[in-house]
Design a protein around this motif. Structure first.
Motif, PDB file in Angstrom:
ATOM      1  N   ALA A 107       0.755  -1.466  -0.120  1.00 28.69           N
ATOM      2  CA  ALA A 107      -0.018   0.182  -0.216  1.00 28.69           C
ATOM      3  C   ALA A 107       0.804   1.277  -0.064  1.00 28.69           C
ATOM      4  O   ALA A 107       0.355   2.226  -0.461  1.00 28.69           O
ATOM      5  CB  ALA A 107      -0.767   0.121   1.257  1.00 28.69           C
ATOM      6  N   LEU A 108       1.961   1.060   0.481  1.00 32.01           N
ATOM      7  CA  LEU A 108       2.955   2.302   0.821  1.00 32.01           C
ATOM      8  C   LEU A 108       2.748   3.341  -0.579  1.00 32.01           C
ATOM      9  O   LEU A 108       2.829   4.399  -0.545  1.00 32.01           O
ATOM     10  CB  LEU A 108       4.125   2.037   1.100  1.00 32.01           C
ATOM     11  CG  LEU A 108       5.125   3.427   1.446  1.00 32.01           C
ATOM     12  CD1 LEU A 108       4.500   4.062   2.747  1.00 32.01           C
ATOM     13  CD2 LEU A 108       6.461   2.635   2.123  1.00 32.01           C
ATOM     14  N   PRO A 109       3.129   2.817  -1.639  1.00 29.77           N
ATOM     15  CA  PRO A 109       3.222   3.758  -2.926  1.00 29.77           C
ATOM     16  C   PRO A 109       1.950   4.367  -3.351  1.00 29.77           C
ATOM     17  O   PRO A 109       2.038   5.526  -4.141  1.00 29.77           O
ATOM     18  CB  PRO A 109       3.505   2.540  -4.037  1.00 29.77           C
ATOM     19  CG  PRO A 109       4.012   1.453  -3.467  1.00 29.77           C
ATOM     20  CD  PRO A 109       3.340   1.520  -1.939  1.00 29.77           C
ATOM     21  N   TYR A 110       0.759   3.940  -2.642  1.00 31.05           N
ATOM     22  CA  TYR A 110      -0.476   4.426  -3.085  1.00 31.05           C
ATOM     23  C   TYR A 110      -0.904   5.435  -1.901  1.00 31.05           C
ATOM     24  O   TYR A 110      -1.905   6.216  -2.352  1.00 31.05           O
ATOM     25  CB  TYR A 110      -1.590   3.354  -3.185  1.00 31.05           C
ATOM     26  CG  TYR A 110      -1.395   2.462  -4.154  1.00 31.05           C
ATOM     27  CD1 TYR A 110      -1.571   2.598  -5.639  1.00 31.05           C
ATOM     28  CD2 TYR A 110      -0.560   1.214  -4.244  1.00 31.05           C
ATOM     29  CE1 TYR A 110      -1.283   1.844  -6.605  1.00 31.05           C
ATOM     30  CE2 TYR A 110      -0.249   0.260  -5.060  1.00 31.05           C
ATOM     31  CZ  TYR A 110      -0.837   0.599  -6.268  1.00 31.05           C
ATOM     32  OH  TYR A 110      -0.658  -0.156  -7.293  1.00 31.05           O
ATOM     33  N   ASP A 136      10.658  11.932   0.575  1.00 33.80           N
ATOM     34  CA  ASP A 136       9.638  12.064  -0.514  1.00 33.80           C
ATOM     35  C   ASP A 136       8.545  12.587   0.218  1.00 33.80           C
ATOM     36  O   ASP A 136       7.465  12.666  -0.603  1.00 33.80           O
ATOM     37  CB  ASP A 136       9.400  10.622  -0.939  1.00 33.80           C
ATOM     38  CG  ASP A 136      10.368   9.687  -1.939  1.00 33.80           C
ATOM     39  OD1 ASP A 136      11.237  10.656  -2.200  1.00 33.80           O
ATOM     40  OD2 ASP A 136      10.497   8.546  -1.672  1.00 33.80           O
ATOM     41  N   TYR A 137       8.530  12.850   1.458  1.00 31.35           N
ATOM     42  CA  TYR A 137       7.291  13.600   1.865  1.00 31.35           C
ATOM     43  C   TYR A 137       7.535  14.862   2.816  1.00 31.35           C
ATOM     44  O   TYR A 137       8.632  15.277   3.108  1.00 31.35           O
ATOM     45  CB  TYR A 137       6.854  12.667   3.107  1.00 31.35           C
ATOM     46  CG  TYR A 137       6.534  11.271   2.585  1.00 31.35           C
ATOM     47  CD1 TYR A 137       5.257  10.903   2.192  1.00 31.35           C
ATOM     48  CD2 TYR A 137       7.496  10.245   2.529  1.00 31.35           C
ATOM     49  CE1 TYR A 137       5.048   9.568   1.615  1.00 31.35           C
ATOM     50  CE2 TYR A 137       7.260   9.073   1.978  1.00 31.35           C
ATOM     51  CZ  TYR A 137       5.888   8.602   1.692  1.00 31.35           C
ATOM     52  OH  TYR A 137       5.593   7.407   1.216  1.00 31.35           O
ATOM     53  N   ASP A 138       6.572  15.777   2.636  1.00 28.76           N
ATOM     54  CA  ASP A 138       6.733  16.717   3.520  1.00 28.76           C
ATOM     55  C   ASP A 138       6.156  16.503   4.834  1.00 28.76           C
ATOM     56  O   ASP A 138       5.212  15.646   5.100  1.00 28.76           O
ATOM     57  CB  ASP A 138       5.734  18.059   3.077  1.00 28.76           C
ATOM     58  CG  ASP A 138       6.181  18.653   1.541  1.00 28.76           C
ATOM     59  OD1 ASP A 138       7.440  18.803   1.652  1.00 28.76           O
ATOM     60  OD2 ASP A 138       5.499  18.837   0.798  1.00 28.76           O
ATOM     61  N   ILE A 139       6.657  17.319   5.955  1.00 26.60           N
ATOM     62  CA  ILE A 139       6.219  17.016   7.394  1.00 26.60           C
ATOM     63  C   ILE A 139       5.082  18.041   7.727  1.00 26.60           C
ATOM     64  O   ILE A 139       5.421  19.066   7.351  1.00 26.60           O
ATOM     65  CB  ILE A 139       7.375  17.150   8.407  1.00 26.60           C
ATOM     66  CG1 ILE A 139       8.288  15.903   8.086  1.00 26.60           C
ATOM     67  CG2 ILE A 139       6.723  16.935   9.622  1.00 26.60           C
ATOM     68  CD1 ILE A 139       9.542  15.975   9.076  1.00 26.60           C
ATOM     69  N   LYS A 155       2.761  13.107   0.947  1.00 26.05           N
ATOM     70  CA  LYS A 155       3.737  12.780  -0.161  1.00 26.05           C
ATOM     71  C   LYS A 155       3.817  14.035  -1.136  1.00 26.05           C
ATOM     72  O   LYS A 155       2.677  14.618  -1.174  1.00 26.05           O
ATOM     73  CB  LYS A 155       2.966  11.639  -0.894  1.00 26.05           C
ATOM     74  CG  LYS A 155       3.632  10.905  -1.903  1.00 26.05           C
ATOM     75  CD  LYS A 155       3.051   9.894  -2.455  1.00 26.05           C
ATOM     76  CE  LYS A 155       4.184   8.684  -2.718  1.00 26.05           C
ATOM     77  NZ  LYS A 155       3.292   7.553  -3.081  1.00 26.05           N
ATOM     78  N   LYS A 156       5.076  14.107  -1.536  1.00 25.58           N
ATOM     79  CA  LYS A 156       5.364  15.462  -2.381  1.00 25.58           C
ATOM     80  C   LYS A 156       4.694  15.022  -3.742  1.00 25.58           C
ATOM     81  O   LYS A 156       4.591  13.764  -3.937  1.00 25.58           O
ATOM     82  CB  LYS A 156       6.871  15.710  -2.534  1.00 25.58           C
ATOM     83  CG  LYS A 156       7.368  16.035  -1.130  1.00 25.58           C
ATOM     84  CD  LYS A 156       8.855  16.276  -1.249  1.00 25.58           C
ATOM     85  CE  LYS A 156       9.337  16.818   0.055  1.00 25.58           C
ATOM     86  NZ  LYS A 156      10.973  16.812   0.090  1.00 25.58           N
ATOM     87  N   ASP A 157       4.316  16.091  -4.524  1.00 31.03           N
ATOM     88  CA  ASP A 157       3.685  15.807  -5.638  1.00 31.03           C
ATOM     89  C   ASP A 157       4.841  15.548  -6.851  1.00 31.03           C
ATOM     90  O   ASP A 157       5.688  15.825  -6.873  1.00 31.03           O
ATOM     91  CB  ASP A 157       2.653  17.016  -6.310  1.00 31.03           C
ATOM     92  CG  ASP A 157       1.506  17.358  -5.498  1.00 31.03           C
ATOM     93  OD1 ASP A 157       1.132  16.121  -5.150  1.00 31.03           O
ATOM     94  OD2 ASP A 157       1.008  18.206  -5.127  1.00 31.03           O
TER      95      ASP A 157
END
Length: 157
Positions: A107-110, A136-139, A155-157
């Protein structure tokens, strides 16, 4: 929107003998507060670890064909998790992925959001959360509790 919720330590440990390797009542409370009145997704092994379905949530149990049981008001069964994830990744409703390790890995990639309870220390474990790159993410937020803190990632775009 698919969101993932997990508690892991600094080594990404999440389980020992099909149970949490720690007892943090505040983490269980924040899990409940976030997931109540939402759909939650978990694997059959994780679901079987509960004595009954979690109240005030609809549980979607990911399982292999032939393992499913009759759907009820509280529980339904999914034999094609990838199809479910693809269908629901852009829904308005927040759906929570709740484990175990193989479900998290798939599920992580989705997932657009991650709610990570980062547990202090290192714990004996036999089950681990898959690797993810925090870059790969914003906090969005960090909330401290005794023994852990919750990091909300987008998740960053």
């Amino acid at each position: 929107m698919l969101s993932l919720i997990v508690a892991h330590d600094k080594n990404r440990a999440i389980g020992l003998n099909n149970a949490l390797p720690w007892h943090l009542s505040d983490d269980l409370k924040q899990f409940k507060k976030r997931t109540v009145h939402h759909n939650i997704v978990m694997g059959k092994t994780t679901f079987d670890g509960f004595t009954k379905p979690l109240p005030n949530r609809h549980t979607i149990v990911a399982c292999f064909p032939g393992e499913e049981k009759v759907d009820s008001e509280q529980v339904s069964y999914c034999t094609d998790l990838i199809a479910f994830l693809k269908e629901n990744q852009d829904t308005e409703e927040e759906i929570f992925i709740c484990g175990g390790a193989s479900i998290y890995r798939l599920a992580l990639p989705y997932c657009k959001k991650l709610y990570i309870s980062l547990v202090e220390g290192e714990h004996e474990a036999d089950t681990y959360f898959p690797y993810y790159d925090p870059e790969d993410y914003d906090i969005l937020s960090v909330t401290p509790y005794e023994g852990f803190h919750v990091i909300e990632f987008q998740k960053k775009d």
